[in-house]
Design an enzyme around this catalytic site. Structure first.
Site, PDB file in Angstrom:
ATOM      1  N   CYS A  46       0.838  -1.206   0.000  1.00  0.00           N
ATOM      2  CA  CYS A  46       0.000   0.000   0.000  1.00  0.00           C
ATOM      3  C   CYS A  46       0.873   1.257   0.000  1.00  0.00           C
ATOM      4  O   CYS A  46       1.539   1.530  -0.981  1.00  0.00           O
ATOM      5  CB  CYS A  46      -0.976  -0.044   1.183  1.00  0.00           C
ATOM      6  SG  CYS A  46      -2.393   1.042   0.970  1.00  0.00           S
ATOM      7  N   HIS A  65      -3.490  -5.748   1.035  1.00  0.00           N
ATOM      8  CA  HIS A  65      -2.836  -5.961   2.328  1.00  0.00           C
ATOM      9  C   HIS A  65      -2.784  -7.436   2.730  1.00  0.00           C
ATOM     10  O   HIS A  65      -3.727  -7.926   3.355  1.00  0.00           O
ATOM     11  CB  HIS A  65      -3.599  -5.210   3.410  1.00  0.00           C
ATOM     12  CG  HIS A  65      -3.456  -3.723   3.356  1.00  0.00           C
ATOM     13  ND1 HIS A  65      -2.443  -3.059   4.003  1.00  0.00           N
ATOM     14  CD2 HIS A  65      -4.193  -2.773   2.730  1.00  0.00           C
ATOM     15  CE1 HIS A  65      -2.569  -1.746   3.788  1.00  0.00           C
ATOM     16  NE2 HIS A  65      -3.620  -1.548   3.017  1.00  0.00           N
ATOM     17  N   GLU A 125      -1.162  -8.700   5.117  1.00  0.00           N
ATOM     18  CA  GLU A 125      -1.135  -8.843   6.579  1.00  0.00           C
ATOM     19  C   GLU A 125      -2.538  -8.811   7.183  1.00  0.00           C
ATOM     20  O   GLU A 125      -2.735  -9.169   8.326  1.00  0.00           O
ATOM     21  CB  GLU A 125      -0.235  -7.759   7.199  1.00  0.00           C
ATOM     22  CG  GLU A 125      -0.853  -6.374   7.345  1.00  0.00           C
ATOM     23  CD  GLU A 125      -0.859  -5.544   6.063  1.00  0.00           C
ATOM     24  OE1 GLU A 125      -0.573  -6.097   4.982  1.00  0.00           O
ATOM     25  OE2 GLU A 125      -1.171  -4.331   6.150  1.00  0.00           O
TER      26      GLU A 125
END
Lengths: 233, 733
Positions: free
Chosen positions: A86, A203, A205
């Site tokens: 990002c 993302h 994560e």
């Protein structure tokens, strides 16, 4: 194996990346404050999401002047694994480690939702635990993820297999309908020519644990660990 | 700068005379300004304080009730939740983007000021009719403002509510809630400290923005309100992010004796609050305050509401370490004054004393008005409205219309603009259940959050409606499997000087208090926003409830989507037929009248106990409470979210079908379950004294509702999903 998560003022996914590497992947991890000037001792670097320096002026444009960046660039030049997620991707673009630039989302709105990505290559440090043409589900959350580059650059990205992830539908169809932000050629993530640097808007994560609704992102971190183990530094 | 009179500052003549009496002389302009902001409704609660005393505020779970920057409740394992909701209505009506953004900024500061890491934001919004162009502007500006600010901070916006009604046409409501997580031993309070302690100001430089914002928030909106645009502050979320990280580092190292954010009434209020705690005094030298504009006079510096500023009282000898931490984050901390022991608030400009007032007069001395509420004539008239005179609408058409109503339709257009997943704790994301659920890393428990208030119901019957708001909040948490712990509220009303409005306040607070007592969910923090009216009249009384609760085992959390073909659909609670105040009457008949459905608090309590127990036992596959749109809308939403149809057969017993289908009577929920678990759920229901009826089964591609075999509704799930999913987006194109 030790990961470093670079923290810029305004980074806000730093703790999320740290959590996944430490608690989910069971690897060593440390924060690297942006005013440091060395990344010695790290095997891989994560440039996390957020709004570095408020993203005032242009996303990532100020962060790339942080004192840590020459060391990050040097680490990458020597073949070290660097993943920018990002805002991290935006910083990699601004730093010239990856080609192209980001525009505002075509809707002109911030978008937070889960999207589907098609895996275009499975022989890279970031995707070796995935399969070509498989579709993964992963969240995006950005206002400027509309990837853009000139025609020649796009052609070379395609020719050299640098487009690792493309936005697609649940069944893998790549059409404008499944492009959340207007990115050129549905681009969600690209690597450099050597393949050791990845920039991606989604993302991983945020989807590495079942409790968050899916763990497709786990395989991206797992690929990095696997590659470091197999291929070495 | 043109000087304002005391009246323009919002003070009454008798209040002005009281100030003269306190000082023994005429106040100068600075002193007058200080009194005006501190005695505004926004800071002093002068009209609401006597009513707020009714709220239950205690319980074994309460660590800190009202009176601090935010409330604190115990969630076990040495941890606590810090939370509060606050309004930013007036600024948002004038400048929606900045008004809403700084609303988020303000409430977030209240949370980390107490040493807590903010972990979630919610918001409760009200706008006028969505067909109106100005309303669209306000709506999109507010949503973008909330999103841009919260997204930049990296605090997930996980829930909330949005309603549209002509009652909010010129006066939108923007209520922002923030929730923080803290280790109990690290909770910080606003207490200042010993005589001689320095006061440090840190964060943004002080400008002319927001002067008299608190005063502006305490009067009706009028045609001249646009001229008050300078009273709206401008937000800098990046600065706030730096402040969060720096201040939490100070707390971790135990460097501060007191910490206070600068919100309404700026330096004046934060200093007065910080020093009043122990009856101490303060001196401030405005020439030390870093400014971003030249030529500012002491009055402007003391009253500025520039955002992203904090006041810190260091522990003795820690100024050096504090400056080091701020320096790391690129922030300037400046000593601007010190704590004294004479009880006076003294303002200097260099060597010159420019103002001196007794601190106690500003806080404890704020006038309090106990007013007389008078029941408005509309109350009985609307309550006695006879619904039986209305024609009955076709059930299928009515349901389609309801699903397309922006009040019921998916709020996807809103929450996709909010980062709701950052911090990687969001285990139930917006739109998937009646409450948001966050994990607590390293623990099996989960945190559940919701905001609720049906303003129309409160308007029609403030007492019942107040109870309903609390009950719906608690029930929404129970529907995900969480036990409600405590609540915060934001009391949005019109002018308290109008006896009819005051009556609404009295009754609503009475109802909320009673419900909070019975449900065991004390009020630990809150905010009051009055004077929400325009020339066209007051808003619906809207006392928004923000409820927090705990799931014992987050793996048992429950969402609203139907799961598997063949699962049984069961109604928990009585079949009800009261249509008063329903969205059905509004959407299909254009009527906002009728007697508000009855609410039996004991029944609600038992339903909540039942829901929590059967969800904790893993017996429930989906759960959704009955509220806006009634039973039919509840079934439809579970069906749409699950991408599967249903077939139910209801026994209408000759009662008008629209009453059974669309009544919004409370204390009910629709669950789905595996057939093998029916006996266990029945047993649990009997134990709690909650009626249970089997409605039908999950499956197919259509929503089918029968009256003993006669088909009333047959909607394709796909079509209904489109209607429901795209309604708001269509309005906004």
């Amino acid at each position: 194996m030790k990961f470093g998560v670079v923290v810029f003022p305004g980074s806000n996914c730093d703790a999320d990346c740290y959590h996944v590497v430490k608690e989910v992947m069971n690897q060593q991890v440390e924060y690297i404050w942006h005013k440091e000037n060395t990344v010695d001792g790290f095997d891989a670097l994560i440039l996390p999401g957020g709004f570095s320096y408020g993203d005032y002026l242009r996303t990532g444009s100020i962060a790339r002047f942080s004192p840590i960046m020459p060391s990050v660039i040097d680490f990458a030049d020597r073949g070290g694994l660097v993943i920018g997620i990002c805002n991290g991707f935006q910083i990699l673009l601004e730093a010239g480690l990856l080609p192209g630039a980001m525009l505002r989302n075509s809707s002109l709105k911030f978008i937070c939702k889960s999207v589907y990505l098609k895996i275009n290559r499975a022989d890279t440090p970031f995707t070796n635990r995935l399969k070509v043409d498989h579709v993964i589900r992963i969240p995006i959350a950005h206002g400027e993820g509309n990837y853009f580059c000139d025609e020649n650059t796009l052609q070379s990205l395609k020719d050299n297999g640098q487009i690792l992830f493309s936005y697609c539908g649940a069944d893998g169809e790549e059409s404008p309908e499944f492009n959340p932000n207007g990115s050129l050629a549905n681009i969600a993530g690209i690597s450099n020519l050597k393949g050791n640097i990845l920039g991606m808007m989604p993302h991983p994560e945020r989807c590495s644990e079942e409790i968050l609704g899916g763990r497709d992102g786990f395989y991206i971190f797992d690929s990095m660990i696997n590659w470091l183990k197999e291929v070495g530094k | 700068m043109k000087e304002m009179s005391y009246k323009e500052m919002g003070l009454l003549e008798q209040e002005y005379e009281q100030i003269i009496e306190i000082l023994g002389r005429q106040p100068n302009y600075l002193e007058l300004g200080i009194f005006a902001v501190m005695w505004s409704e926004h800071c002093g609660y002068k009209n609401s304080r006597p009513l707020l005393r009714n709220f239950p505020t205690e319980g074994p779970q309460v660590i800190q009730g009202p009176g601090e920057n935010a409330g604190v409740v115990d969630i076990g394992d040495g941890q606590a939740l810090v939370f509060k909701i606050e309004s930013h209505n007036h600024p948002s009506a004038i400048e929606p983007y900045q008004g809403a953004a700084t609303g988020v900024g303000g409430i977030v500061r209240d949370i980390f000021t107490m040493g807590a890491r903010p972990i979630a934001s919610l918001n409760s919004l009200r706008f006028g009719n969505l067909d109106d162009e100005r309303v669209k502007q306000l709506f999109s500006g507010v949503v973008a403002g909330i999103g841009d600010y919260g997204n930049c901070l990296g605090i997930p916006t996980v829930g909330g509510e949005v309603y549209f009604n002509p009652a909010y046409q010129g006066n939108p409501l923007v209520n922002a809630m923030c929730v923080g997580l803290v280790n109990k031993e690290e909770i910080a309070y606003a207490t200042a400290s010993e005589t001689g302690s320095p006061l440090m100001l840190v964060g943004a430089r002080t400008g002319r923005d927001g002067i008299h914002g608190a005063t502006f928030a305490s009067e009706e909106l009028s045609e001249t309100s646009q001229e008050k645009r300078p009273s709206v502050q401008v937000g800098d979320p990046f600065m706030e992010k730096l402040l969060i990280e720096a201040c939490l580092e100070l707390i971790k190292e135990d460097l501060v004796a007191g910490m206070q954010d600068l919100g309404a009434a700026g330096l004046t209020s934060s200093i007065a609050e910080a020093a009043s705690k122990k009856g101490r005094g303060v001196i401030v030298d405005v020439s030390w305050v870093p400014r971003r504009e030249t030529g500012m006079i002491p009055y402007e510096i003391m009253l500025s509401e520039s955002q992203e500023r904090m006041l810190i009282v260091p522990r003795e000898g820690q100024e050096g370490r504090i400056s080091e931490i701020f320096d790391k984050w690129g922030l300037d901390a400046t000593v601007i004054g010190e704590v004294t022991d004479d009880g006076m608030f003294k303002v200097f400009e260099g060597d010159v004393l420019v103002g001196a007032v007794p601190i106690e007069a500003l806080t404890e001395g704020c006038p309090v008005y106990v007013r007389e509420g008078i029941e408005p004539p509309y109350y009985r008239e609307y309550r006695d409205f006879n619904i039986d005179d209305l024609p009955e609408c076709d059930a299928g058409e009515a349901l389609s219309k309801l699903l397309a109503s922006p009040n019921i339709a998916s709020k996807k257009w809103v929450y996709t603009q909010y980062d709701h997943q950052v911090m990687t704790n969001s285990s139930i994301v917006p739109g998937d259940a009646d409450a948001a659920v966050l994990r607590v890393k390293g623990h099996q428990k989960g945190v559940a959050l919701a905001t609720d208030c049906n303003g129309r119901m409160v308007y029609l019957d403030p007492y019942q409606g107040g109870m309903m708001a609390v009950c719906e909040g608690a029930r929404n948490l129970a529907c995900v499997g969480a036990r409600p712990l405590a609540l915060t509220n934001c009391l949005n009303f019109g002018s308290p000087e109008n006896p009819h409005i005051y009556w609404q306040m009295q009754e609503a607070i009475k109802g909320m208090s009673k419900a909070a007592k019975v449900l065991g969910t004390p009020v630990v923090s809150g905010n009051v926003s009055l004077y929400n009216e325009t020339a066209d009249g007051a808003i619906f009384p809207t006392p928004v409830v923000g409820m927090v609760g705990i799931l014992k085992d987050i793996d048992q959390r429950c969402q609203m989507a139907f799961q598997d073909e063949g699962d049984l659909i069961v109604l928990l609670g009585r079949p009800r037929e009261e249509l008063g105040g329903s969205e059905y009457l509004f959407v299909c008949h254009g009527i906002e009248k009728g007697a508000v459905p009855e609410l039996d608090l004991a029944e609600e309590h038992n339903l909540i106990e039942l829901l929590v127990s059967i969800i904790e036992a893993g017996l429930v596959k989906s759960c959704h409470d009955i509220s806006d749109g009634g039973l039919a809308a509840t079934l439809a939403e579970s069906s749409i979210k699950g991408s599967t149809g249903f077939n139910v057969d209801l026994d209408f017993k000759g009662i008008r079908r629209d009453k059974i289908l669309f009544s919004e009577a409370p204390s009910r929920a629709v669950i789905s379950l595996d057939e093998k678990d029916l006996a266990a759920v029945k047993n649990a229901s009997v134990q709690q004294g909650i009626e249970i009826s089997l409605l039908g089964r999950v499956g197919g591609t259509s929503m089918i509702i029968n009256d003993q075999g006669i088909e009333l509704v047959n909607l394709a799930v796909q079509d209904a999903a489109k209607t429901w999913g795209e309604a708001i987006e269509c309005h906004m194109k």
